[in-house]
Design an enzyme around this catalytic site. Structure first.
Site, PDB file in Angstrom:
ATOM      1  N   ASP A   1     -16.515  64.808  29.372  1.00  0.00           N
ATOM      2  CA  ASP A   1     -17.915  65.160  29.076  1.00  0.00           C
ATOM      3  C   ASP A   1     -17.992  66.196  27.966  1.00  0.00           C
ATOM      4  OD1 ASP A   1     -18.883  63.395  30.916  1.00  0.00           O
ATOM      5  OD2 ASP A   1     -19.359  64.895  32.452  1.00  0.00           O
TER       6      ASP A   1
ATOM      7  N   ASP B   1     -18.966  55.543  25.649  1.00  0.00           N
ATOM      8  CA  ASP B   1     -18.337  56.227  24.504  1.00  0.00           C
ATOM      9  C   ASP B   1     -18.884  55.719  23.185  1.00  0.00           C
ATOM     10  OD1 ASP B   1     -17.331  53.705  24.578  1.00  0.00           O
ATOM     11  OD2 ASP B   1     -15.211  54.265  24.497  1.00  0.00           O
TER      12      ASP B   1
ATOM     13  N   HIS C   1     -12.745  63.954  33.972  1.00  0.00           N
ATOM     14  CA  HIS C   1     -14.075  63.640  33.432  1.00  0.00           C
ATOM     15  C   HIS C   1     -14.799  64.875  32.900  1.00  0.00           C
ATOM     16  CE1 HIS C   1     -14.305  59.358  34.438  1.00  0.00           C
ATOM     17  NE2 HIS C   1     -13.543  59.660  35.489  1.00  0.00           N
TER      18      HIS C   1
ATOM     19  N   ASN D   1     -10.316  60.734  29.554  1.00  0.00           N
ATOM     20  CA  ASN D   1     -10.818  60.863  30.923  1.00  0.00           C
ATOM     21  C   ASN D   1      -9.689  60.758  31.938  1.00  0.00           C
ATOM     22  OD1 ASN D   1     -13.569  61.390  30.781  1.00  0.00           O
ATOM     23  ND2 ASN D   1     -14.128  59.244  30.588  1.00  0.00           N
TER      24      ASN D   1
ATOM     25  N   ASP E   1     -17.679  54.010  18.006  1.00  0.00           N
ATOM     26  CA  ASP E   1     -17.001  53.828  19.283  1.00  0.00           C
ATOM     27  C   ASP E   1     -15.832  54.807  19.363  1.00  0.00           C
ATOM     28  OD1 ASP E   1     -16.508  51.771  21.713  1.00  0.00           O
ATOM     29  OD2 ASP E   1     -14.581  52.362  20.832  1.00  0.00           O
TER      30      ASP E   1
END
Length: 355
Positions: A237, A263, A233, A228, A220
Site C-alpha cells: 500500500d 496495480d 500488504h 506484496n 501497470d
C-alpha cells in the site's frame, strides 16, 4: 412585534408573538431576533443577547444582540470566556442579580459596560454540552419580573433546538459531500478512482475538437505482487501511495492521474492535435522517469525497475471512453511483451533494505 413593545404586553400578546416566531423562523437568526425582542418585553431589561461559547478555545462570542436604550452590548463582540458574567453565573448557579457591582464587583467587563442588572441561562445541546448563553441586562437596578426565569429557559430551549437542527443540517451536508467525494476517490492513493476517470474521459472526449487531442497513458506496476508477497500488504500500500505521488509529480497543468484498480494507473493529458504524438512520447518519458528508482517505504527501501506504460492518442472521431482505455491497455501489454522478450520478465525489486 413593535406594537407589543409600545403597549403593555399581555400574556396573550407574548404567546401569540412567540407562536408566530417559532412557526415562521427558518434560520437561527430569524428565530433569535424576535425572541430577544420578546425577552425585553418579559424581563423589562433593555439589552438582550445570545452568545456562543467555545470552551476549548476559551472564547465567548455575542452572536445576536438587541439594545433599546443606553446600555449597549456590542453584537459580534468576542471576549475571553474566563471571568465573564455568564461563566460566573454558571459556576455559581446564580442566574440573576440586580446588584452586579456588589455580586461581581471585580468584573471589568461589567464595569466597562455599566451593567447593573443581569439575568442569564445556559443554552445546552441535546447531550448537555454548553452551546452558549441567553442573557438580559440593564444599566439600572431592576427586579426580576414574574415568569422571566421560565421565559429565559423556554427561549434557550427553542434556540438550542434550532442550533442543533442547523448543526445537523451542516453535518449532513458535510457527510453528503464526503460521500460524494469518496465515491470518486481511491482510498489508498487518494487519486481519482475508476469511476472518476471514466467520467473525466467522457467529458474530455465530448469536448474534443480537431485542434485538441486526448492522450491516455496506461500504467501497470510490474512485479507488484512480488512486493506484496515478499514484504506484506502494508508495504504494498505504501508503494502504491508513493507511486501515486510520483505520477502526480510528472503531471503538467490539465493532466490527471487516476488509480484504475489493483496495480493499474491511468494518466490523462491533452495537447494540440499537431503536436499530440510528440506530447505523448514526452509524457511516457516523464512517467517512466518518475516511477523508476529507489522507493523509501518507511521500514523498507526498494530499487524498482519501473512499470510497463502504454500511451495512445485519441483520434478526433473517438467518442468511446471504454474503447480508448482498451487501446491504451493493449499498448501497455505490447510494452510488457517487449520487456519480457528482452529478459526483463525476471526483474524484481533489488537491494531491499529493512530499516
Amino acid at each position: 412585534m413593535n406594537t407589543i413593545l409600545r403597549s403593555s404586553a399581555s400574556h396573550v400578546d407574548v404567546v401569540g408573538a412567540l407562536a408566530t416566531t417559532v412557526t415562521h423562523a427558518r434560520t437561527l437568526e430569524e428565530l433569535v431576533r424576535p425572541l430577544l425582542e420578546l425577552l425585553e418585553v418579559v424581563t423589562g431589561l433593555e439589552s438582550t443577547y445570545l452568545t456562543t461559547i467555545d470552551e476549548l478555545a476559551g472564547v465567548q462570542h455575542v452572536l445576536f444582540a438587541r439594545n433599546s436604550r443606553s446600555l449597549c452590548i456590542p453584537e459580534g463582540l468576542s471576549v475571553p470566556w474566563e471571568g465573564t458574567l455568564c461563566k460566573r453565573a454558571l459556576d455559581q448557579g446564580q442566574f440573576y442579580t440586580d446588584d452586579v457591582a456588589h455580586c461581581w464587583g471585580d468584573s471589568e467587563a461589567a464595569k466597562a459596560l455599566g451593567i447593573a442588572t443581569y439575568a442569564s441561562t445556559p443554552v445546552r445541546g441535546d447531550q448537555g454540552d454548553l452551546l452558549g448563553t441567553l442573557c438580559a441586562a440593564s444599566d439600572h437596578r431592576k427586579p426580576m419580573r414574574d415568569g422571566s426565569a421560565h421565559t429565559l429557559t423556554l427561549f434557550a430551549k427553542l434556540i438550542s433546538q434550532q442550533m442543533e437542527r442547523e448543526k445537523l443540517f451542516v453535518d449532513l451536508q458535510r457527510s453528503n459531500y464526503m460521500l460524494a467525494a469518496n465515491a470518486l476517490i481511491d482510498p489508498v492513493t487518494h487519486l481519482p478512482n475508476r469511476r472518476a476517470l471514466m467520467e473525466e474521459m467522457k467529458r474530455r472526449l465530448e469536448n474534443n475538437r480537431t485542434t485538441t487531442a486526448l492522450i491516455v497513458a496506461f500504467i501497470d506496476l510490474d512485479h507488484f505482487k512480488d512486493i506484496n508477497d515478499q514484504y506484506g500488504h502494508d508495504v504494498g500500500d505504501r508503494f502504491l501511495e508513493a507511486t501515486a505521488r510520483r505520477l502526480q509529480s510528472a503531471l503538467r497543468n490539465g493532466d490527471i492521474a487516476a488509480r484504475l484498480g489493483g496495480d493499474e494507473f491511468v494518466v490523462l493529458a491533452s495537447a494540440p492535435s499537431d503536436t499530440a504524438e510528440a506530447a505523448a512520447v514526452s509524457l511516457e518519458h516523464r512517467l517512466t522517469s518518475a516511477t523508476c528508482g529507489r522507493f523509501s517505504l518507511q521500514t523498507t527501501d526498494l530499487e524498482y525497475n519501473g512499470p510497463s506504460i502504454g500511451v495512445v492518442v485519441a483520434q478526433p472521431e473517438c467518442d468511446d471512453a471504454q474503447a480508448l482505455l482498451k487501446l491504451a491497455d493493449e499498448a501497455m501489454y505490447a510494452i510488457k511483451r517487449i520487456r519480457k522478450s528482452q529478459g526483463e520478465e525476471q526483474l524484481r525489486p533489488v537491494n531491499p533494505r529493512r530499516a
